[in-house]
Design a protein around this motif. Structure first.
Motif, mmCIF file in Angstrom:
data_model
loop_
_atom_site.group_PDB
_atom_site.id
_atom_site.type_symbol
_atom_site.label_atom_id
_atom_site.label_comp_id
_atom_site.label_asym_id
_atom_site.label_seq_id
_atom_site.Cartn_x
_atom_site.Cartn_y
_atom_site.Cartn_z
ATOM 1 N N ASP A 131 -15.900 -15.299 -13.136
ATOM 2 C CA ASP A 131 -15.397 -13.954 -12.854
ATOM 3 C C ASP A 131 -16.487 -12.899 -12.940
ATOM 4 N N ARG A 132 -17.674 -13.230 -12.425
ATOM 5 C CA ARG A 132 -18.832 -12.327 -12.372
ATOM 6 C C ARG A 132 -19.419 -12.003 -13.740
ATOM 7 N N VAL B 182 -28.682 -6.558 -14.436
ATOM 8 C CA VAL B 182 -27.330 -6.040 -14.680
ATOM 9 C C VAL B 182 -27.154 -5.741 -16.167
ATOM 10 N N PRO B 183 -26.113 -5.012 -16.534
ATOM 11 C CA PRO B 183 -25.883 -4.697 -17.945
ATOM 12 C C PRO B 183 -25.756 -5.954 -18.808
ATOM 13 N N THR C 69 -15.215 -7.453 -18.337
ATOM 14 C CA THR C 69 -14.377 -7.520 -17.136
ATOM 15 C C THR C 69 -14.334 -6.166 -16.427
ATOM 16 N N VAL C 70 -14.313 -5.107 -17.195
ATOM 17 C CA VAL C 70 -14.334 -3.763 -16.604
ATOM 18 C C VAL C 70 -15.637 -3.553 -15.843
ATOM 19 N N ILE C 71 -16.761 -3.934 -16.463
ATOM 20 C CA ILE C 71 -18.060 -3.793 -15.810
ATOM 21 C C ILE C 71 -18.134 -4.696 -14.581
ATOM 22 N N ALA C 72 -17.625 -5.914 -14.721
ATOM 23 C CA ALA C 72 -17.698 -6.891 -13.629
ATOM 24 C C ALA C 72 -16.951 -6.431 -12.385
ATOM 25 N N ALA D 71 -24.421 -0.827 -7.528
ATOM 26 C CA ALA D 71 -24.360 0.372 -8.370
ATOM 27 C C ALA D 71 -24.812 0.059 -9.792
ATOM 28 N N LEU D 72 -24.422 -1.108 -10.313
ATOM 29 C CA LEU D 72 -24.804 -1.496 -11.671
ATOM 30 C C LEU D 72 -26.309 -1.706 -11.780
ATOM 31 N N VAL D 73 -26.895 -2.360 -10.778
ATOM 32 C CA VAL D 73 -28.337 -2.624 -10.784
ATOM 33 C C VAL D 73 -29.115 -1.309 -10.759
#
Length: 251
Positions: free
Chosen positions: A9-10, A94-95, A190-193, A199-201
């Motif tokens: 799930d990423r 990523v975070p 899961t929220v971040i994923a 955008a995260l990068v």
């Protein structure tokens, strides 16, 4: 394997399970950077979660003092593994979220301090016992979490900082019951994923660039003093005392 990576799930989960206390030798420290980097580069991953196995006695006991006592010539190899691990966590595309329970010692501080967000179980505590182990290092990353004078008090005494105090000072995002730690950390991930990977990068790169100082350079600076300390007879005395009695040497 004592350190495993799973992707679902990423979310990439890197799990430490190196008995008895997740204290890593120089080989293990040098293996972690590639795991973190590869997870972050995976286009199917939007966030990395680093934690210890739920059955582990604690998150991370730092370095394997027994190896350093028996093979002091490996200090530079160990130093490089520590440096590259913490840098990989901070530079991860990523975070990186860290979920800790029980002890977070030495190198465990480096992993947390290099990360983006920390979740802690109620039984967690953070400690840099380097002065009592005949070493240096870790203050650069602890300084990313805590105010200057708190860092110095912790470093000079080698004392423990409870999770509740870390939360009060803003270093820990949330303190939860031990049995809920993994669930709570995964829910946050899961929220971040669910966000745009692009955008995260970009956000991660921007936030790193906004920091007022270079934590990696600071840690490398510290490591020069680590090597100097290891060459002093008090360093060997400190390691001998810890291996033989589990306590700090008397000077």
């Amino acid at each position: 394997m004592p350190i495993t990576t799973t992707i679902k799930d990423r979310i990439a989960e890197i799990v430490f399970d190196v008995p008895p206390v997740n204290a890593f030798d120089s080989t293990t420290w040098n293996s972690i950077p590639a795991m973190v980097t590869e997870a972050g580069r995976n286009p199917e991953v939007n966030v990395v979660l680093i934690r210890a196995a739920e059955t582990a006695r604690g998150f991370c006991g730092g370095v394997d003092i027994k190896e350093m006592q028996a093979h002091p010539e490996r200090i530079t190899v160990l130093n490089r593994g520590n440096y590259l691990t913490f840098k990989a966590v901070r530079d991860c595309e990523v975070p990186v979220v860290v979920a800790v329970h029980k002890f977070v010692i030495g190198g465990g501080i480096g992993i947390c301090g290099a990360s983006d967000t920390i979740f802690a179980a109620e039984d967690a505590y953070f400690s840099l016992p380097e002065v009592d182990r005949g070493a240096m290092g870790g203050a650069s990353h602890l300084s990313r979490m805590l105010p200057l004078h708190k860092v110095r008090a912790a470093f000079f005494t080698g004392g423990n900082i409870p999770a509740a105090e870390m939360h009060r000072l803003g270093a820990v995002e949330k303190v939860v019951p031990r049995e809920a730690l993994v669930e709570e950390a995964r829910a946050f991930c899961t929220v971040i994923a669910s966000k745009s990977r692009k955008a995260l990068v970009i956000a991660k790169e921007a936030l790193n660039g906004l920091e007022p100082r270079d934590v990696d350079h600071g840690y490398r600076f510290e490591q020069g003093f680590t090597l100097e300390m290891y060459m002093h007879e008090d360093s060997q005395k400190a390691r001998d005392a810890f291996v033989e009695t589990g306590k700090a040497a008397t000077f």
